[in-house]
Design an enzyme around this catalytic site. Structure first.
Site, mmCIF file in Angstrom:
data_model
loop_
_atom_site.group_PDB
_atom_site.id
_atom_site.type_symbol
_atom_site.label_atom_id
_atom_site.label_comp_id
_atom_site.label_asym_id
_atom_site.label_seq_id
_atom_site.Cartn_x
_atom_site.Cartn_y
_atom_site.Cartn_z
ATOM 1 N N LYS A 175 1.000 -1.159 -0.178
ATOM 2 C CA LYS A 175 0.151 -0.128 -0.083
ATOM 3 C C LYS A 175 1.061 1.006 0.127
ATOM 4 C CE LYS A 175 -4.219 1.393 0.390
ATOM 5 N NZ LYS A 175 -5.641 0.322 -0.199
ATOM 6 N N SER A 182 -7.949 -5.787 -10.705
ATOM 7 C CA SER A 182 -7.566 -5.484 -10.565
ATOM 8 C C SER A 182 -5.707 -6.762 -11.398
ATOM 9 C CB SER A 182 -5.975 -4.597 -9.810
ATOM 10 O OG SER A 182 -6.792 -2.974 -9.001
ATOM 11 N N ASP A 229 -7.116 3.917 -4.515
ATOM 12 C CA ASP A 229 -7.036 4.373 -3.219
ATOM 13 C C ASP A 229 -8.360 5.492 -3.259
ATOM 14 O OD1 ASP A 229 -8.130 2.246 -0.864
ATOM 15 O OD2 ASP A 229 -7.259 3.798 -0.005
HETATM 16 P P1 NDP Z 1 -13.091 7.126 -2.784
HETATM 17 O O1 NDP Z 1 -12.187 8.932 -2.380
HETATM 18 O O2 NDP Z 1 -13.616 7.452 -3.979
HETATM 19 O O3 NDP Z 1 -14.155 7.932 -2.314
HETATM 20 C C1 NDP Z 1 -14.147 8.571 -0.894
HETATM 21 C C2 NDP Z 1 -15.724 8.314 -0.293
HETATM 22 O O4 NDP Z 1 -15.163 8.531 1.494
HETATM 23 C C3 NDP Z 1 -15.953 9.849 0.085
HETATM 24 O O5 NDP Z 1 -17.097 9.685 -0.687
HETATM 25 C C4 NDP Z 1 -14.992 10.551 1.130
HETATM 26 O O6 NDP Z 1 -15.986 12.204 0.698
HETATM 27 C C5 NDP Z 1 -15.478 9.575 1.597
HETATM 28 N N1 NDP Z 1 -14.355 10.170 3.116
HETATM 29 C C6 NDP Z 1 -12.976 9.878 2.784
HETATM 30 N N2 NDP Z 1 -12.106 9.957 3.863
HETATM 31 C C7 NDP Z 1 -13.019 10.062 4.526
HETATM 32 C C8 NDP Z 1 -12.961 11.098 5.733
HETATM 33 N N3 NDP Z 1 -12.363 10.817 6.708
HETATM 34 N N4 NDP Z 1 -14.341 11.426 7.079
HETATM 35 C C9 NDP Z 1 -15.384 11.246 6.143
HETATM 36 N N5 NDP Z 1 -15.845 10.880 4.626
HETATM 37 C C10 NDP Z 1 -14.739 10.473 3.710
HETATM 38 O O7 NDP Z 1 -12.895 6.734 -2.255
HETATM 39 P P2 NDP Z 1 -12.967 5.044 -2.304
HETATM 40 O O8 NDP Z 1 -14.369 5.043 -2.746
HETATM 41 O O9 NDP Z 1 -12.060 4.224 -3.656
HETATM 42 O O10 NDP Z 1 -12.288 3.771 -0.882
HETATM 43 C C11 NDP Z 1 -12.921 4.443 -0.123
HETATM 44 C C12 NDP Z 1 -12.810 3.073 0.679
HETATM 45 O O11 NDP Z 1 -13.174 1.361 0.475
HETATM 46 C C13 NDP Z 1 -11.184 3.440 1.470
HETATM 47 O O12 NDP Z 1 -11.565 2.955 2.647
HETATM 48 C C14 NDP Z 1 -11.243 2.477 1.118
HETATM 49 O O13 NDP Z 1 -9.391 2.052 1.306
HETATM 50 C C15 NDP Z 1 -11.833 0.997 -0.062
HETATM 51 N N6 NDP Z 1 -11.166 0.610 -0.764
HETATM 52 C C16 NDP Z 1 -11.320 1.451 -1.398
HETATM 53 C C17 NDP Z 1 -10.784 0.258 -3.437
HETATM 54 C C18 NDP Z 1 -11.033 0.495 -4.774
HETATM 55 O O14 NDP Z 1 -10.646 0.335 -5.410
HETATM 56 N N7 NDP Z 1 -11.145 2.021 -4.413
HETATM 57 C C19 NDP Z 1 -11.089 -1.008 -3.282
HETATM 58 C C20 NDP Z 1 -11.060 -1.841 -1.852
HETATM 59 C C21 NDP Z 1 -11.530 -0.888 -0.878
HETATM 60 P P3 NDP Z 1 -15.407 13.245 0.970
HETATM 61 O O15 NDP Z 1 -15.434 13.131 -1.092
HETATM 62 O O16 NDP Z 1 -15.888 14.243 1.845
HETATM 63 O O17 NDP Z 1 -13.459 13.237 1.090
HETATM 64 O O1 2IT Z 2 -8.149 -1.340 -0.735
HETATM 65 C C1 2IT Z 2 -8.025 -1.825 -1.760
HETATM 66 O O2 2IT Z 2 -8.001 -3.249 -2.082
HETATM 67 C C2 2IT Z 2 -7.374 -0.964 -3.018
HETATM 68 N N1 2IT Z 2 -7.668 0.374 -2.978
HETATM 69 C C3 2IT Z 2 -7.525 -1.901 -4.250
HETATM 70 C C4 2IT Z 2 -6.037 -2.246 -4.777
HETATM 71 C C5 2IT Z 2 -5.316 -2.650 -5.824
HETATM 72 O O3 2IT Z 2 -4.059 -3.112 -6.006
HETATM 73 O O4 2IT Z 2 -6.617 -2.549 -6.842
#
Ligand code: NDP
Ligand code: 2IT
Length: 445
Positions: free
Chosen positions: A125, A377, A165
């Protein structure tokens, strides 16, 4: 002192300033007691000592110039945690809260998640404390280029393959990929989540959210139920949340809440996802704008309300770590919630997840429930290796198959170790067993 207690005490001593990392370590190691304390081979090989320590931690300076000409300096991180079963794989997070402890917790979780996908990927990460909010296109591009100007020397398509992420989506992956290509003069699949015209996979954008819903769908199928007619609470309004809502709605559910870091929307008749996509994906705006368009929706500031305050059947936390605490868990149960499944990484506090389990609520931890993103991925890496692109239907069907397998793997593993219905234990043990075997096979390295 038992082997697990000894390791936990040691990790606590060495990483006292990293609460999220300690939280992730404790959750996993508690589950592993039944595996490692009955067999001295693990302790003899110092397997847990090696598992909790990243293979390599890279910390770097990221200097860039903002639109006013001022030099800004951020911190960059890449934790290459474990490569026992494949090249390091895991996302990059750009958020002001990023620090080494957060990246280590995410990298540690990623080891087990990637193992559960069934694909050959190790855990890693990275990220930065850079805050993309309020930055211009040019600033985001220059930051991404500066970040890759250091990261490129530590990654290749065979050793470490980052992705997105929080704060890193298709736009940022594009700038990062462009800079890697320029520096190395190589067009290779060193990042995933790429654009569709330059090596990306169909369905990667949708994969985490879709996968989350596929896993819950399989659980519901086993108990003779489905998403049809269910009320669902989702937090977040980013990549994971949006596509979780899309799939849940397609399966007949009504999603009533979404959030961003500023506040929560409650729309009893169901979230209009087109409006959300317009606000979040096109305008990069704030959720409050939704309430100006849909007058029957209620908006509350984050200090006034959460996604977990309303009567729902299923809760899908999809924003960030520790956003669902024990008070929220109690409210959800009081209001009739029957399933909690984590789209984000560790969105539920440890006491809340244990409380949910003790109350008989099926609780699916992120490392199982959100594995569809990294799994896809992995499918993107396969397509890059064979220089082919599969259709959306092919990738989506593979993703579905992987999530169905993960559900049965964690369900069966929990039963095998006398912990039926404990999906935290099932996921941790199943993920660990494969990695541990590979580490034992490969000797003391
Ligand atoms: P994005 O940046 O696309 O979206 C994040 C969302 O969560 C936004 O709505 C954001 O609001 C909100 N958010 C982020 N930080 C905070 C905070 N500290 N407090 C409150 N709200 C918050 O990220 P993702 O959707 O990609 O990721 C969301 C979660 O999923 C994370 O935990 C990530 O690690 C996990 N994840 C993501 C994957 C992926 O493929 N993208 C895969 C697996 C897990 P705002 O815009 O106001 O910041
Ligand atoms: O938390 C996660 O699994 C991710 N943000 C996606 C990682 C990836 O390599 O697709």
């Amino acid at each position: 002192m038992s082997y697990v207690d000894k390791i936990i005490a040691d990790v606590e001593k060495k990483n006292a300033e990293q609460p999220e990392f300690l939280q992730a370590i404790k959750e996993v190691l508690e589950s592993l007691r039944v595996v490692v304390e009955g067999d001295s081979a693990y302790e003899k090989a110092a397997l847990l000592e090696r598992l909790v320590e990243p293979e390599r931690t890279i910390l770097f300076r990221v200097p860039w110039v903002d639109d006013s000409g001022k030099v800004q300096v951020n911190r960059g991180y890449r934790v290459q945690y474990n490569s026992a079963i494949g090249p390091y794989k895991g996302g990059l997070r750009f958020h002001p809260s990023v620090n080494l402890g957060i990246i280590k917790f995410l990298g540690f979780e990623q080891i087990f998640k990637n193992s559960l996908t069934g694909l050959p990927m190790g855990g890693g990460k990275g990220g930065s404390d850079f805050d993309p909010k309020g930055k211009s296109e040019g600033e985001v591009m220059r930051f991404c280029q500066a970040f890759m100007t250091e990261l490129f020397r530590h990654i290749t398509e065979h050793t470490d393959v980052p992705a997105g992420d929080i704060g890193v989506g298709g736009r940022e992956i594009g700038y990062l990929f462009g800079q890697y290509k320029k520096l190395k003069n190589e067009f290779v699949g060193v990042l995933t989540g790429k654009g569709l015209t330059w090596g990306g996979s169909l369905a990667r954008t949708e994969a985490t959210g879709y996968g989350l819903v596929y896993l819950v769908e399989e659980y519901l199928k086993v108990i003779g139920d489905s998403f049809k007619g269910k009320k669902v609470a989702v937090s977040g309004s980013g990549n994971v949340a949006i596509f979780a809502v899309q799939k849940a709605q397609a399966l007949g559910a009504t999603v009533v809440t979404m959030t961003d870091s500023s506040g929560v929307i409650y729309h009893e008749s169901g979230i209009d996802l087109d409006t959300i996509k317009e606000i979040k994906l096109v305008k990069r705006g704030r959720l409050i704008e939704y309430a100006n368009i849909h007058k029957d929706a209620v908006y509350k500031e984050a200090s006034e309300g959460k996604a977990w305050d309303f009567p729902v059947d299923i809760a899908l936390p999809c924003a960030t770590q520790n956003e669902l605490n024990i008070e929220d868990a109690k409210t959800l149960i009081k209001n009739g919630c029957k399933i909690v499944s984590e789209g984000a990484n560790m969105p539920t506090t440890l006491d809340a997840s244990l409380y949910l389990q003790e109350s008989g609520i099926p609780f699916f931890p992120g490392k199982a429930a959100n594995a569809g993103g990294v799994a896809t991925s992995g499918l993107e890496m396969s397509q890059n290796s064979e220089r082919l692109s599969w259709t959306f239907e092919e990738v989506d069907a593979k993703l579905n198959g992987i999530m169905v397998n993960i559900f049965h793997n964690i369900d069966d593993t929990a039963k095998e170790y006398g912990k039926a219905g404990d999906y935290i234990a099932g996921a941790n043990i199943a993920g660990f067993n494969k990695v541990a075997q590979a580490m034992l096979d490969q000797g003391i390295i």
